[in-house]
Design an enzyme around this catalytic site. Structure first.
Site, mmCIF file in Angstrom:
data_model
loop_
_atom_site.group_PDB
_atom_site.id
_atom_site.type_symbol
_atom_site.label_atom_id
_atom_site.label_comp_id
_atom_site.label_asym_id
_atom_site.label_seq_id
_atom_site.Cartn_x
_atom_site.Cartn_y
_atom_site.Cartn_z
ATOM 1 N N SER A 1 0.726 -0.948 0.219
ATOM 2 C CA SER A 1 -0.207 0.531 -0.326
ATOM 3 C C SER A 1 0.598 1.634 -0.015
ATOM 4 C CB SER A 1 -0.988 0.128 1.186
ATOM 5 O OG SER A 1 -0.024 -0.062 2.559
ATOM 6 N N GLY B 1 -6.527 3.573 -2.346
ATOM 7 C CA GLY B 1 -7.246 2.258 -2.186
ATOM 8 C C GLY B 1 -7.616 1.369 -2.089
ATOM 9 N N ASP C 1 -10.417 -0.828 -3.777
ATOM 10 C CA ASP C 1 -10.259 -2.438 -4.823
ATOM 11 C C ASP C 1 -11.388 -2.936 -5.081
ATOM 12 O OD1 ASP C 1 -10.504 -3.611 -2.309
ATOM 13 O OD2 ASP C 1 -8.362 -3.316 -2.015
ATOM 14 N N HIS D 1 -6.595 4.159 -26.815
ATOM 15 C CA HIS D 1 -5.673 4.781 -26.837
ATOM 16 C C HIS D 1 -4.945 3.527 -25.627
ATOM 17 C CE1 HIS D 1 -7.969 6.771 -23.866
ATOM 18 N NE2 HIS D 1 -7.087 6.699 -23.549
ATOM 19 N N ARG E 1 -17.823 -1.539 -21.612
ATOM 20 C CA ARG E 1 -18.223 -0.060 -21.988
ATOM 21 C C ARG E 1 -17.275 0.203 -22.602
ATOM 22 N NH1 ARG E 1 -16.012 5.407 -20.400
ATOM 23 N NH2 ARG E 1 -17.550 6.839 -20.396
ATOM 24 N N ASP F 1 -14.826 2.860 -24.087
ATOM 25 C CA ASP F 1 -14.107 4.902 -24.206
ATOM 26 C C ASP F 1 -14.074 5.332 -24.984
ATOM 27 O OD1 ASP F 1 -13.053 6.519 -22.299
ATOM 28 O OD2 ASP F 1 -11.564 6.245 -22.681
ATOM 29 N N GLU G 1 -18.589 5.450 -25.279
ATOM 30 C CA GLU G 1 -18.975 6.757 -24.768
ATOM 31 C C GLU G 1 -18.808 7.149 -26.255
ATOM 32 O OE1 GLU G 1 -16.491 9.669 -22.217
ATOM 33 O OE2 GLU G 1 -14.766 8.173 -23.282
ATOM 34 N N HIS H 1 -17.797 9.985 -13.612
ATOM 35 C CA HIS H 1 -16.244 10.376 -13.373
ATOM 36 C C HIS H 1 -16.178 10.793 -14.615
ATOM 37 C CE1 HIS H 1 -16.041 7.699 -17.093
ATOM 38 N NE2 HIS H 1 -14.667 8.329 -16.910
ATOM 39 N N ASP H 2 -16.855 11.925 -15.357
ATOM 40 C CA ASP H 2 -16.466 13.253 -16.199
ATOM 41 C C ASP H 2 -16.929 14.266 -16.308
ATOM 42 O OD1 ASP H 2 -14.005 11.360 -17.807
ATOM 43 O OD2 ASP H 2 -15.817 10.228 -18.819
ATOM 44 N N ASP I 1 -13.645 16.586 -12.840
ATOM 45 C CA ASP I 1 -12.426 16.005 -12.130
ATOM 46 C C ASP I 1 -11.368 16.675 -11.906
ATOM 47 O OD1 ASP I 1 -10.661 13.924 -13.167
ATOM 48 O OD2 ASP I 1 -10.372 14.120 -14.589
ATOM 49 N N ARG J 1 -14.681 12.507 -7.813
ATOM 50 C CA ARG J 1 -13.957 11.231 -8.039
ATOM 51 C C ARG J 1 -12.991 11.091 -6.263
ATOM 52 N NH1 ARG J 1 -10.319 10.713 -12.864
ATOM 53 N NH2 ARG J 1 -11.867 11.292 -14.744
#
Length: 567
Positions: A153, A171, A173, A246, A323, A325, A354, A420-421, A465, A469
């Site tokens: 960690s 952290g 997961d 990418h 999904r 991207d 997306e 998240h965007d 962003d 998040r």
């Protein structure tokens, strides 16, 4: 009559197969044109000149400029020919491939009728039942929950519930997600959308170094397989974010191109201007302006083969869908090939893209099943946000959105308030929980799959962003009992109401936005009031959910959902 507004196009969102023997047909006209009747004349294309069936068309939507009329045509021999007959002030007009006319030569109709030559079963969309019933929960993995406290960690550089920036690692997961599956199921969620899980040096993992190795910050491949197995035991599906536009600059193939230039077998796997790619020169295509994320050349068949094999492997791992991207920057041929291969092996898999803007060209049945519904999100931001548009304007925009695609495509849109965007929707409302709940109700009622970003049940706040998040607050600070109760009740509407196959009717009256879903067995309607004043409405049916609704009146920032309304 505004003849220039009249429009129809076969084999499009204006005429498409709804079943093996049924054609859905839409005619567009000017919104301010009033007709005595709008009818469609149809038959098998080889019999049309001799005999025709007549079916009234029903107005199904208006968008502020146009109105739309719809009819479903059924024939045992599904080779359709049809024209439209419009009557205005007692005067008859015909509309065919020749345009609008006052007379029509039926004996020569085979030259000018519209046709849908044949409904081939291979071309019919086949949506899995789980997709139509899905209620998604999106998880940004590093910020949701930590389950493994034995892992290495040293990478964690921020305290849970502490402030974050673009380089924060908190952290979270895969084990943390596994531990919270019963919690998510208790809220009514039956599908997960996970942001990328594979090897990367960022907290978001959108710059992938190895597409088949789970990032050790999140666990390992065994823990991913366990998560998927545990989810399926809870009857929860899962889709994964696939980054095929990418990769990371340190991906072994791009490093080979950097070292060997044109002598590398992977030089043409990327879009490089010159012998050697150079971040300093910026002579290769990349995501946005991020030189650390070089763009794949999906025009290259070898690249397509590599990425599609990865997609298939994700489904073999146990994911129920993908999904994709930045889907709009990847070649259409890539998506056509990917769809053919995935649907051959996994016909029930969801292929979701997306795409922030117009998406019809990806939704013709040969590429994507659906897309993330950014257009709906913007409508809801404008309607429920701090500077709301009026109910009629919102209804017009929603109708325009629905009429731009087939009903099958609309059913596969992922409807969300934030991700998240984007900034948190809670931020768009100025911290108004009632507006947030109303907007949540709207994405459940709208055709498609509702998707909730983790933490909305608290609700979490956040600007764009990276502030959107933030880590999940497992102390549930800021969550009230009434908000938690109403949140769960709204999510439960998806399963309470039989929306599969239900058509949408969106209207506005007296400042109230109304979303109705209709089936042969009845209807469910949601009424929304953001106009600033209490509004009286007449409803007839069983109230399924209400917020700020009392004695036939909807207060500001209120909604009421009613089942089996008499129309």
């Amino acid at each position: 009559m505004n003849k220039y507004a009249i429009f129809h196009k076969p084999e499009s969102n204006y005429a498409y197969a709804a079943a093996a023997d049924t054609l859905s047909v839409v005619l567009r006209v000017a919104q301010n044109d009033v007709f005595d009747s709008v009818e469609i004349l149809y038959n098998n294309k080889y019999d049309f000149t001799e005999t025709r069936k007549t079916l009234p068309m029903q107005k199904c939507a208006s968008d502020g400029s146009f109105s739309y009329y719809r009819a479903d045509l059924t024939l045992p021999d599904a080779r359709f020919a049809y024209i439209f007959r419009l009557v205005q002030n007692g005067k008859v007009f015909y509309y065919s491939e020749d345009g609008l006319s006052e007379e029509y030569r039926f004996d020569l109709a085979y030259y000018t009728f519209f046709q849908f030559p044949f409904i081939n079963s291979a071309d019919l969309p086949k949506n899995a039942d789980w997709i139509q019933n899905a209620v998604f929960y999106q998880i940004f993995i590093d910020r949701f929950a930590r389950g493994d406290f034995e892992k290495e960690s040293s990478y964690i550089n921020t305290e849970w519930n502490g402030s974050i920036d673009r380089y924060s690692f908190a952290g979270g997961d895969l084990e943390g997600i596994s531990n919270k599956l019963p919690y998510l199921k208790s809220l009514g969620f039956n599908a997960l959308y996970l942001t990328p899980v594979f090897l990367s040096d960022s907290n978001h993992k959108y710059n992938v170094k190895n597409y088949l190795k789970v990032d050790p910050q999140f666990g390992d491949n065994d823990k991913l397989l366990k998560l998927l197995s545990d989810a399926h035991k809870e009857d929860i599906k899962a889709i994964v974010d696939c980054v095929f536009n990418h990769c990371d600059r340190n991906h072994e193939f791009f490093k080979d191109a950097e070292e060997k230039g044109k002598n590398s077998k992977y030089h043409n796997w990327f879009l490089i201007d010159g012998d050697f790619p150079s971040a300093e020169k910026g002579n290769y295509a990349c995501f946005a302006h991020c030189r650390y994320m070089p763009k794949w050349n999906t025009n290259n068949p070898e690249v397509r083969r590599y990425l599609i094999d990865i997609a298939l492997e994700y489904l073999r791992m146990g994911f129920d869908g993908l999904r994709l991207d930045v889907a709009d920057e990847i070649s259409h041929e890539m998506w056509r090939q990917l769809r053919r291969e995935i649907k051959a092996e996994y016909p029930d898999a969801l292929i979701l893209g997306e795409i922030w803007h117009e998406s019809e060209q990806w939704l013709k049945g040969d590429q994507l099943d659906g897309v993330m519904n950014y257009k709906l999100q913007k409508i809801l931001v404008d309607y429920f946000g701090q500077f709301p548009v009026k109910a009629q304007a919102a209804a017009n925009r929603m109708n325009a959105l629905l009429m731009a695609n087939t009903e099958q495509a609309n059913a596969n849109f992922l409807n969300f308030l934030d991700s998240h965007d984007t900034p948190r929707f809670f931020r768009f409302t100025g911290g108004n929980k009632e507006k947030l709940l109303c907007a949540l109700c709207a994405i459940v009622m709208f055709p498609g799959m509702p998707c909730v970003f983790y933490g909305t049940e608290i609700p979490l706040d956040g600007a764009g962003d990276p502030d959107c998040r933030r880590t999940f607050d497992w102390s549930f600070g800021g969550q009230t009992e009434s908000y938690a109760r109403n949140f769960k009740a709204v999510i439960g509407l998806k399963n309470l109401c039989a929306f599969k196959g239900a058509r949408a009717e969106i209207t506005a009256c007296n400042g109230i936005l109304k979303i109705t879903r209709k089936t042969a067995g009845g209807s469910v309607s949601a009424y929304f009031n953001t106009g600033g004043r209490t509004k009286k409405i007449d409803i007839d049916g069983k109230v399924l959910f209400s917020l700020n609704y009392r004695n036939g009146k909807i207060l500001n920032d209120g909604t009421v959902v009613v089942k089996n309304i008499k129309n």
